[in-house]
Design a protein around this motif. Structure first.
Motif, PDB file in Angstrom:
ATOM      1  N   LYS A 224       0.841  -1.205   0.000  1.00 15.56           N
ATOM      2  CA  LYS A 224       0.000   0.000   0.000  1.00 15.56           C
ATOM      3  C   LYS A 224       0.876   1.256   0.000  1.00 15.56           C
ATOM      4  N   PHE A 225       1.997   1.213   0.711  1.00 12.01           N
ATOM      5  CA  PHE A 225       2.929   2.345   0.708  1.00 12.01           C
ATOM      6  C   PHE A 225       3.430   2.594  -0.712  1.00 12.01           C
ATOM      7  N   GLN A 226       3.776   1.494  -1.398  1.00 15.09           N
ATOM      8  CA  GLN A 226       4.255   1.577  -2.781  1.00 15.09           C
ATOM      9  C   GLN A 226       3.234   2.259  -3.688  1.00 15.09           C
ATOM     10  N   GLN A 227       1.955   1.866  -3.545  1.00 12.94           N
ATOM     11  CA  GLN A 227       0.896   2.477  -4.360  1.00 12.94           C
ATOM     12  C   GLN A 227       0.779   3.963  -4.047  1.00 12.94           C
ATOM     13  N   HIS A 228       0.845   4.271  -2.751  1.00 16.36           N
ATOM     14  CA  HIS A 228       0.745   5.663  -2.299  1.00 16.36           C
ATOM     15  C   HIS A 228       1.863   6.488  -2.921  1.00 16.36           C
ATOM     16  N   GLN A 229       3.083   5.952  -2.856  1.00 18.99           N
ATOM     17  CA  GLN A 229       4.236   6.654  -3.401  1.00 18.99           C
ATOM     18  C   GLN A 229       4.103   6.822  -4.918  1.00 18.99           C
ATOM     19  N   ALA A 230       3.566   5.796  -5.582  1.00 17.91           N
ATOM     20  CA  ALA A 230       3.430   5.860  -7.044  1.00 17.91           C
ATOM     21  C   ALA A 230       2.487   6.997  -7.450  1.00 17.91           C
ATOM     22  N   ILE A 231       1.410   7.192  -6.689  1.00 22.28           N
ATOM     23  CA  ILE A 231       0.469   8.276  -7.052  1.00 22.28           C
ATOM     24  C   ILE A 231       1.085   9.627  -6.713  1.00 22.28           C
ATOM     25  N   LEU A 232       1.842   9.702  -5.619  1.00 27.86           N
ATOM     26  CA  LEU A 232       2.539  10.959  -5.326  1.00 27.86           C
ATOM     27  C   LEU A 232       3.545  11.264  -6.450  1.00 27.86           C
ATOM     28  N   ASP A 233       4.294  10.233  -6.868  1.00 28.65           N
ATOM     29  CA  ASP A 233       5.273  10.416  -7.947  1.00 28.65           C
ATOM     30  C   ASP A 233       4.594  10.763  -9.269  1.00 28.65           C
ATOM     31  N   ALA A 234       3.337  10.349  -9.409  1.00 25.87           N
ATOM     32  CA  ALA A 234       2.609  10.610 -10.657  1.00 25.87           C
ATOM     33  C   ALA A 234       2.464  12.107 -10.907  1.00 25.87           C
ATOM     34  N   ALA A 235       2.522  12.928  -9.861  1.00 32.24           N
ATOM     35  CA  ALA A 235       2.361  14.375 -10.034  1.00 32.24           C
ATOM     36  C   ALA A 235       3.394  14.916 -11.032  1.00 32.24           C
ATOM     37  N   THR A 236       4.644  14.478 -10.890  1.00 33.62           N
ATOM     38  CA  THR A 236       5.697  14.923 -11.805  1.00 33.62           C
ATOM     39  C   THR A 236       5.469  14.364 -13.205  1.00 33.62           C
ATOM     40  N   VAL A 237       5.078  13.096 -13.260  1.00 29.19           N
ATOM     41  CA  VAL A 237       4.839  12.456 -14.557  1.00 29.19           C
ATOM     42  C   VAL A 237       3.698  13.172 -15.288  1.00 29.19           C
ATOM     43  N   ILE A 238       2.645  13.519 -14.543  1.00 26.91           N
ATOM     44  CA  ILE A 238       1.500  14.222 -15.139  1.00 26.91           C
ATOM     45  C   ILE A 238       1.951  15.551 -15.743  1.00 26.91           C
ATOM     46  N   ALA A 239       2.778  16.279 -15.004  1.00 31.54           N
ATOM     47  CA  ALA A 239       3.281  17.567 -15.501  1.00 31.54           C
ATOM     48  C   ALA A 239       4.109  17.354 -16.774  1.00 31.54           C
ATOM     49  N   ASP A 240       4.999  16.348 -16.749  1.00 30.80           N
ATOM     50  CA  ASP A 240       5.848  16.076 -17.919  1.00 30.80           C
ATOM     51  C   ASP A 240       5.017  15.664 -19.136  1.00 30.80           C
ATOM     52  N   VAL A 241       4.057  14.763 -18.889  1.00 25.67           N
ATOM     53  CA  VAL A 241       3.221  14.268 -19.994  1.00 25.67           C
ATOM     54  C   VAL A 241       2.426  15.428 -20.597  1.00 25.67           C
ATOM     55  N   ASP A 242       1.876  16.301 -19.733  1.00 20.56           N
ATOM     56  CA  ASP A 242       1.090  17.435 -20.221  1.00 20.56           C
ATOM     57  C   ASP A 242       1.976  18.376 -21.048  1.00 20.56           C
TER      58      ASP A 242
END
Lengths: 397, 99
Positions: A224-242
């Motif tokens: 569950k920690f891993q999933q949590h971290q992945a969504i937090l890390d997604a913030a940067t990925v979302i910015a890059d993808v956009d």
């Protein structure tokens, strides 16, 4: 822009289907439900006319639709499903399987109210009840953003730092059934932006895997920690993808949120989805009268734009959260999330919760103007009740 | 009969030691499972004829052939008693005890 092949006049649902075709999913499994039905109809037509090469599975329920997507994703396929309201709730068990198994399924959800009373019209209580399901959630404002976000969603979900399913939300009817001019990118441009899905997180004959296994209390928390971290890390990925979408296809959406005239705003309204357009019109009207008002559209609720929201609202006198939702017996869930994010602003800003648009009730320019009016009156007073049901048709006292 | 392979307990030190989600190498077990056994089968080798009826019927595959008779392993034995019940020579009896 050469990346855009054609300009078409289509509904939000049509735009989603066009985006899905451009993303070239290997497998689509979906069950029709109002107001999402046109998405599955368009996709079925595309399969029939040969313009979409995909394994289109006819399933007997939403539970099966998402299960089929999970199964296909487990062998490394790119998968898409679409649903709404009761259908989304029927998928809930599988939603946790998809997120916990790190299967990057992309889902379109047409935001619709929940029974009872039975109602097919728009509000956002379906998806907002699923903020804890481990999915990334994005809310789009118009048909163009719907098409573009379906394509971006695959890029975000399949990023190896993320590997998390993404739900793309469109307001039912208001957006799914209204028609707009939409730029359709060329297949070549989308292929460049979105390469084929590659993952080691899959079953294959060459490298057999044990998938969807059990974890005891000794290891469960870490998953569950891993999933949590992945969504937090997604913030940067979302910015890059956009950003790269903006560079390659000419449209940039602001990443996690979109701010309109908030730089010097004293009163800020926070919205999500299609109502933002109406709010911008009201902001322009009030600005013309010399009022310092602005609007922030939350595009993503998971990950939640904590820092962005904090820095944009630091100097506002009062804030309102307008949501088509109520966590019955407490307050709107978006409001809870916003207040939690802003609690570290160190100011005594008043924040009001405007609960509106439930079961498809219209939110007018006048309603929004009144919300700003209310914000200017509470900036100095501190009301006992911060949760306001807008436009209740009857007296309650 | 091939036996289950039980790897030593997984002892990760860093979150990166975990697989990404529930997807990892297949073909082995990560732990034994017999904790709810409250009675334990015992073979009387004097009575055992080596007919292998218990070997065939044990739902956990915990009975092995040994010197023309049988022996019982306990890593996955739940103490269900099927072996004792099915033995035609009354060579297996269940001893009530928790380990």
């Amino acid at each position: 822009m050469t990346a855009n092949g054609s300009r078409v006049f289509v509904s939000g649902n049509d735009a989603v289907a066009l985006g899905v075709r451009l993303a070239r999913p290997h497998v689509i499994a979906a069950y029709p439900i109002t107001p999402q039905t046109a998405v599955v109809e368009r996709l079925a037509e595309m399969v029939e006319d040969g313009s979409l090469r995909t394994e289109y599975l006819h399933v007997e329920s939403e539970h099966s639709a998402l299960s089929a997507c999970i199964g296909a994703s487990a062998v490394g396929a790119r998968t898409f499903t679409a649903t709404s309201s009761q259908g989304l709730l029927y998928m809930v068990e599988c939603m946790h399987y998809a997120s916990g198994g790190r299967f990057p399924v992309v889902m379109m959800n047409a935001n619709r109210s929940l029974a009872l009373p039975w109602n097919i019209y728009n509000d956002q209580r379906d998806s907002l009840s699923q903020l804890d399901s481990g999915w990334i959630q994005v809310y789009v404002e118009d048909a163009q953003e719907a098409l573009d976000m379906i394509i971006q969603a695959f890029a975000i979900a399949e990023n190896e730092k993320v590997l998390t399913p993404v739900m793309v939300n469109l307001d039912g009817f208001v957006l799914t059934h209204t028609y707009e001019l939409v730029e359709v990118p060329t297949q070549e441009a989308v292929d460049r932006f979105l390469p084929p899905f590659k993952t080691t997180n899959k079953m294959s004959f060459e490298a057999p895997k044990n998938m969807a296994f059990t974890a005891t209390p000794a290891h469960y928390t870490e998953f569950k920690f891993q999933q949590h971290q992945a969504i937090l890390d997604a913030a940067t990925v979302i910015a890059d993808v956009d950003h790269s979408f903006g560079e390659q296809l000419g449209r940039y959406y602001g990443g996690l949120l979109d701010a309109y005239r908030v730089e010097d705003a004293e009163f800020v309204l926070i919205t999500l989805g299609s109502v933002t357009g109406t709010a911008r019109v009201v902001v322009d009207q009030l600005r013309a009268e010399g009022r310092k008002v602005g609007v922030i559209k939350l595009r993503y609720l998971r990950p939640f734009p904590v820092e962005e929201l904090r820095s944009l609202t630091r100097n506002a006198w009062a804030l309102g959260v307008l949501e088509k939702n109520i966590s019955i017996g407490y307050e709107g869930t978006v409001f809870t999330n916003v207040r939690s994010a802003l609690s570290q602003n160190g100011t005594t800003q008043e924040i009001l919760n405007f609960v509106a648009g439930l079961g498809g009730r219209d939110i007018s320019r006048g309603d929004i103007a009144q919300m700003f009016e209310r914000l200017s009156s509470v900036a100095t007073t501190h009301p006992a009740n911060r949760v306001i049901f807008v436009n209740l048709g009857v007296e309650t006292a | 009969m091939s036996r289950h392979t039980v790897r030593p307990p997984f002892q990760p030190k860093h979150i990166a030691d975990f697989p990404c989600g529930t997807c990892d190498e297949a073909g082995h077990l990560v732990e034994t499972l017999s904790s709810w056994r409250t009675s334990t089968p015992e073979v009387n080798l004097q009575l055992c004829t080596g007919c292998l009826r218990c070997y065939l019927l044990c739902p956990e595959g915990m009975i092995v052939k040994k010197n023309g008779k049988v022996a019982i392993e306990f890593d996955f034995c739940k103490g269900c008693g099927i072996c004792a019940h099915e033995c035609r020579s009354d060579a297996i009896r269940m001893i009530a005890r928790r380990e």
